[in-house]
Design an enzyme around this catalytic site. Structure first.
Site, PDB file in Angstrom:
ATOM      1  N   THR A 171       0.866  -1.178   0.000  1.00 25.37           N
ATOM      2  CA  THR A 171       0.000   0.000   0.000  1.00 25.37           C
ATOM      3  C   THR A 171       0.900   1.225   0.000  1.00 25.37           C
ATOM      4  O   THR A 171       1.997   1.182   0.554  1.00 25.37           O
ATOM      5  CB  THR A 171      -0.866  -0.022   1.281  1.00 25.37           C
ATOM      6  N   ILE A 200     -13.905  -4.080   1.693  1.00 27.19           N
ATOM      7  CA  ILE A 200     -13.388  -2.716   1.795  1.00 27.19           C
ATOM      8  C   ILE A 200     -12.531  -2.635   3.050  1.00 27.19           C
ATOM      9  O   ILE A 200     -12.963  -3.044   4.134  1.00 27.19           O
ATOM     10  CB  ILE A 200     -14.553  -1.697   1.833  1.00 27.19           C
ATOM     11  N   GLY A 201     -11.319  -2.139   2.890  1.00 31.26           N
ATOM     12  CA  GLY A 201     -10.383  -2.095   4.010  1.00 31.26           C
ATOM     13  C   GLY A 201     -10.332  -0.720   4.657  1.00 31.26           C
ATOM     14  O   GLY A 201     -11.275   0.067   4.607  1.00 31.26           O
ATOM     15  N   ASP A 202      -9.196  -0.436   5.264  1.00 29.68           N
ATOM     16  CA  ASP A 202      -8.998   0.823   5.995  1.00 29.68           C
ATOM     17  C   ASP A 202      -8.697   2.008   5.093  1.00 29.68           C
ATOM     18  O   ASP A 202      -9.014   3.150   5.425  1.00 29.68           O
ATOM     19  CB  ASP A 202      -7.823   0.642   6.957  1.00 29.68           C
ATOM     20  N   THR A 222      -0.723   1.860   6.908  1.00 24.79           N
ATOM     21  CA  THR A 222      -0.671   0.643   6.099  1.00 24.79           C
ATOM     22  C   THR A 222      -0.568  -0.556   7.030  1.00 24.79           C
ATOM     23  O   THR A 222      -0.102  -0.429   8.159  1.00 24.79           O
ATOM     24  CB  THR A 222       0.539   0.664   5.138  1.00 24.79           C
ATOM     25  N   GLY A 223      -1.005  -1.717   6.533  1.00 25.78           N
ATOM     26  CA  GLY A 223      -0.935  -2.923   7.355  1.00 25.78           C
ATOM     27  C   GLY A 223      -2.265  -3.649   7.323  1.00 25.78           C
ATOM     28  O   GLY A 223      -3.024  -3.534   6.351  1.00 25.78           O
ATOM     29  N   HIS A 224      -2.559  -4.373   8.379  1.00 33.63           N
ATOM     30  CA  HIS A 224      -3.751  -5.222   8.408  1.00 33.63           C
ATOM     31  C   HIS A 224      -5.018  -4.371   8.513  1.00 33.63           C
ATOM     32  O   HIS A 224      -5.347  -3.825   9.569  1.00 33.63           O
ATOM     33  CB  HIS A 224      -3.646  -6.192   9.589  1.00 33.63           C
TER      34      HIS A 224
HETATM   35  N1  ASP Z   1      -4.160  -1.695   4.677  1.00 33.22           N
HETATM   36  C1  ASP Z   1      -4.319  -2.380   3.416  1.00 33.22           C
HETATM   37  C2  ASP Z   1      -5.635  -3.124   3.430  1.00 33.22           C
HETATM   38  O1  ASP Z   1      -5.900  -3.848   4.374  1.00 33.22           O
HETATM   39  C3  ASP Z   1      -3.203  -3.327   3.103  1.00 33.22           C
HETATM   40  C4  ASP Z   1      -1.792  -2.831   3.290  1.00 33.22           C
HETATM   41  O2  ASP Z   1      -1.574  -1.742   3.826  1.00 33.22           O
HETATM   42  O3  ASP Z   1      -0.858  -3.538   2.875  1.00 33.22           O
HETATM   43  O4  ASP Z   1      -6.371  -3.026   2.500  1.00 33.22           O
END
Ligand code: ASP
Length: 313
Positions: A171, A200-202, A222-224
């Site tokens: 990301t 849909i994510g963060d 970024t991340g989970h």
């Molecule tokens: N945060 C992003 C998501 O969960 C993924 C990522 O940052 O690598 O969609």
């Protein structure tokens, strides 16, 4: 105010084979944002300028090279926020455009709405003249391999997203403060490999993936995603800064707090309104870079800060 821009290229268990590509891409992105600021561009224009090259670069999980959902499709999301008036623009479930961040920027400027998804985002983009591309043209070989690995060994929601996925993480985001002291933030992603169709994510959710306030500063995360959005990570960092913590302490405290509470990893880049920098990640790696005093500072490993002259090349 001395203008400043910071970028990230995603947190996770980034394999060694992807380290160089990500660091090279960081430098291209931070230069694009900084040139924009030096030419008198606003923070809002600078964060878009920084994100656009990463959306074209298959080393990152945004635009071309985005990871794939369970049906093998790209579904992208992006958000952008202006700290002067707290105006936002975001898009989600975008399949046919190379630059979701530019569509999000247009939503901020032109739409009475803040977040457009799927068919609505597509109609808006077409009306605003964004050229559609064949959805398959956004799919890289690495993304196909990452989905294959996920289907063989994956466990969605694992702590280290992207483990052993060649193209699994990345990301992208940017935070800038311009010469007039205005703050802006942009974040763009393909999400997570093997996500459900329509997940849909963060990233497009304001307060989770992105937040900017001229009175405090700006954050891109970024991340989970499912953990970041439960913790409203970007806004949590802003609130800690509002309470008096410096940018780096606030970033460290909120990222570690999220990981302790939800047992998944994340990273964030932060600027205070005065241009003070915060970088922290609880994942194994996260690529980042910023420009200060004619030097590019950058890194990807825990505790690492590398530097080179901005005028090199
Ligand atoms: N945060 C992003 C998501 O969960 C993924 C990522 O940052 O690598 O969609």
């Amino acid at each position: 105010m001395k203008p400043i821009v910071i970028v990230h290229g995603g947190a996770g268990d980034i394999p060694d084979s992807r380290v160089k590509g990500k660091l090279d891409g960081m430098k291209v992105a931070v230069r694009a944002g900084y040139e924009c600021l030096m030419n008198g561009g606003s923070a809002l224009d600078a964060v878009e300028a920084a994100v656009v090259p990463m959306e074209k670069d298959e080393n990152f999980n945004a635009g071309y090279g985005s990871v794939l959902n369970l049906r093998g499709e790209v579904e992208m999301e992006a958000s952008i926020m202006r700290g002067s008036d707290l105006n936002v623009g975001a898009v989600t479930l975008v399949k046919e455009f190379l630059h979701p961040i530019s569509i999000a920027h247009k939503v901020l400027i032109k739409s009475p709405h803040s977040l457009l998804g799927g068919e609505g985002a597509k109609l808006f983009a077409l009306k605003e003249g964004f050229p559609p591309v064949p959805p398959e043209s956004l799919i890289s070989e690495h993304a196909k391999q990452a989905l294959k690995n996920f289907l063989e060994h994956g466990d969605f929601g694992r702590t280290e997203i992207g483990s052993s996925d060649e193209g699994g993480v990345g990301t992208v985001g940017a935070v800038a403060v311009d010469a007039n002291g205005h703050v802006a933030v942009a974040t763009s992603t393909g999400g997570m490999s093997g996500k459900a169709v329509g997940r849909i994510g963060d990233t497009p959710q304001i307060g989770s993936g992105t937040y900017a306030d001229d009175n405090i500063g700006g954050v891109s995360t970024t991340g989970h995603g499912e953990s970041i959005l439960k913790y409203c990570l970007a806004h949590s960092i802003i609130k800690l800064m509002e309470g008096g913590l410096d940018a780096n302490t606030a970033t460290t405290k909120a990222v570690n707090g999220m990981t302790a509470r939800l047992n998944n990893t994340a990273g964030a880049i932060t600027l205070s309104k005065d241009g003070e920098v915060g970088v922290h990640f609880s994942s194994k790696r996260m690529s980042w870079a910023y420009v200060k005093d004619n030097k590019i500072f950058y890194g990807i490993e825990q505790g690492e800060t590398l530097e080179e002259d901005y005028n090199k090349n």
